[in-house]
Design a protein around this motif. Structure first.
Motif, PDB file in Angstrom:
ATOM      1  N   GLY A   1     -41.913 -76.652 -61.471  1.00 49.40           N
ATOM      2  CA  GLY A   1     -42.853 -77.730 -61.816  1.00 49.40           C
ATOM      3  C   GLY A   1     -44.162 -77.276 -62.440  1.00 49.40           C
ATOM      4  O   GLY A   1     -44.408 -77.550 -63.588  1.00 49.40           O
TER       5      GLY A   1
ATOM      6  N   HIS B   1     -47.043 -76.904 -67.653  1.00 44.68           N
ATOM      7  CA  HIS B   1     -46.640 -76.621 -69.039  1.00 44.68           C
ATOM      8  C   HIS B   1     -45.871 -77.775 -69.636  1.00 44.68           C
ATOM      9  O   HIS B   1     -45.368 -78.640 -68.912  1.00 44.68           O
ATOM     10  CB  HIS B   1     -45.814 -75.328 -69.096  1.00 44.68           C
ATOM     11  CG  HIS B   1     -44.466 -75.424 -68.464  1.00 44.68           C
ATOM     12  ND1 HIS B   1     -43.302 -75.501 -69.193  1.00 44.68           N
ATOM     13  CD2 HIS B   1     -44.076 -75.467 -67.169  1.00 44.68           C
ATOM     14  CE1 HIS B   1     -42.257 -75.567 -68.373  1.00 44.68           C
ATOM     15  NE2 HIS B   1     -42.699 -75.545 -67.137  1.00 44.68           N
TER      16      HIS B   1
ATOM     17  N   CYS C   1     -45.229 -72.611 -62.943  1.00 45.77           N
ATOM     18  CA  CYS C   1     -43.811 -72.961 -62.842  1.00 45.77           C
ATOM     19  C   CYS C   1     -42.933 -71.705 -62.855  1.00 45.77           C
ATOM     20  O   CYS C   1     -43.296 -70.672 -63.396  1.00 45.77           O
ATOM     21  CB  CYS C   1     -43.431 -73.867 -64.003  1.00 45.77           C
ATOM     22  SG  CYS C   1     -41.740 -74.502 -63.920  1.00 45.77           S
TER      23      CYS C   1
ATOM     24  N   ASP D   1     -40.460 -71.387 -64.580  1.00 40.30           N
ATOM     25  CA  ASP D   1     -39.934 -71.287 -65.941  1.00 40.30           C
ATOM     26  C   ASP D   1     -40.247 -69.902 -66.539  1.00 40.30           C
ATOM     27  O   ASP D   1     -41.401 -69.476 -66.533  1.00 40.30           O
ATOM     28  CB  ASP D   1     -40.609 -72.396 -66.778  1.00 40.30           C
ATOM     29  CG  ASP D   1     -40.002 -72.557 -68.164  1.00 40.30           C
ATOM     30  OD1 ASP D   1     -39.864 -71.528 -68.866  1.00 40.30           O
ATOM     31  OD2 ASP D   1     -39.673 -73.690 -68.526  1.00 40.30           O
TER      32      ASP D   1
ATOM     33  N   CYS E   1     -41.200 -79.072 -69.329  1.00 37.81           N
ATOM     34  CA  CYS E   1     -40.707 -78.597 -68.031  1.00 37.81           C
ATOM     35  C   CYS E   1     -39.368 -79.242 -67.669  1.00 37.81           C
ATOM     36  O   CYS E   1     -39.174 -80.439 -67.849  1.00 37.81           O
ATOM     37  CB  CYS E   1     -41.728 -78.899 -66.937  1.00 37.81           C
ATOM     38  SG  CYS E   1     -41.240 -78.187 -65.347  1.00 37.81           S
ATOM     39  N   GLY E   2     -38.455 -78.429 -67.151  1.00 38.62           N
ATOM     40  CA  GLY E   2     -37.156 -78.929 -66.710  1.00 38.62           C
ATOM     41  C   GLY E   2     -37.268 -79.990 -65.623  1.00 38.62           C
ATOM     42  O   GLY E   2     -36.390 -80.842 -65.491  1.00 38.62           O
TER      43      GLY E   2
HETATM   44 ZN   LIG Z   1     -41.541 -75.969 -65.572  1.00 39.74          ZN
END
Ligand SMILES: [Zn+2]
Length: 192
Positions: free
Chosen positions: A80, A108, A54, A56, A111-112
């Motif tokens: 994602g 993970h 991701c 992130d 996750c947003g």
């Molecule tokens: Zn994520």
């Protein structure tokens, strides 16, 4: 002369200034970095493992998380992460052109992309901007990281240009503990 200027909200303008100042700061820092840059890094890379993860920032320290050197990692990052057609193309290049021999799909917790659905975000952005022409945009939001990982394994594993000898394994990184857990593929006799 600039009729749209009034449409830009003060918050957006402030955000733009923050972004610009960080880029300017980075450009300045780069001048110092370049002086001690290792020229050997200019040679053709030979990564050994493809990691899809991701965007992130909590997943950014992959050498730390995985205990593998930067040079061994061919990192493909999306939100994602989403295993899109582009990601599949990158995995084909990674294994067939660059020579990586394993594929790791690293999801993970927290996750947003689990905090909205594609429909919700499309509706929100259409309302916010007053322009729905990009909708429906595919954001690859999802609910369950385990299920998401299983679908990713299936998608990558079934691609005819990804060699059968290349292991495709999926994992979830726990952002609280730092522990990575493997997600097993559903047994062949189980319901899909
Ligand atoms: Zn994520």
């Amino acid at each position: 002369m600039r009729p749209h200027r009034g449409c830009i909200s003060p918050t957006y303008t402030a955000q733009m200034e923050i972004v610009m100042s960080l880029i300017d700061k980075a450009l300045k820092a780069n001048q110092a970095y370049a002086k001690k840059h290792d020229r050997k890094l200019g040679a053709r890379p030979t990564p050994k493992i493809a990691v899809v993860t991701c965007m992130d920032p909590r997943l950014s320290d992959l050498p730390g998380i995985l205990g593998l050197p930067h040079a061994d990692l061919d990192v493909i990052r999306t939100g994602g992460p989403a295993v899109t057609e582009d990601v599949l193309a990158e995995l084909v290049v990674s294994t067939r052109v660059l020579g990586t021999t394993e594929i790791m799909l690293l999801n993970h917790t927290g996750c947003g992309f689990t905090t909205f659905t594609d429909d919700e975000l499309n509706a929100k952005l259409t309302a916010l901007t007053g322009d729905g022409s990009p909708a429906p945009m595919r954001f690859f939001s999802y609910r369950d990281p385990e299920q998401n990982t299983r679908e990713q394994i299936k998608k990558v594993r079934s691609h005819p240009w990804i060699a059968k000898e290349v292991p495709v394994r999926g994992f979830i990184f726990d952002v609280e503990t730092g522990v990575i857990t493997e997600v097993r593929e559903i047994p062949k006799n189980a319901a899909a």
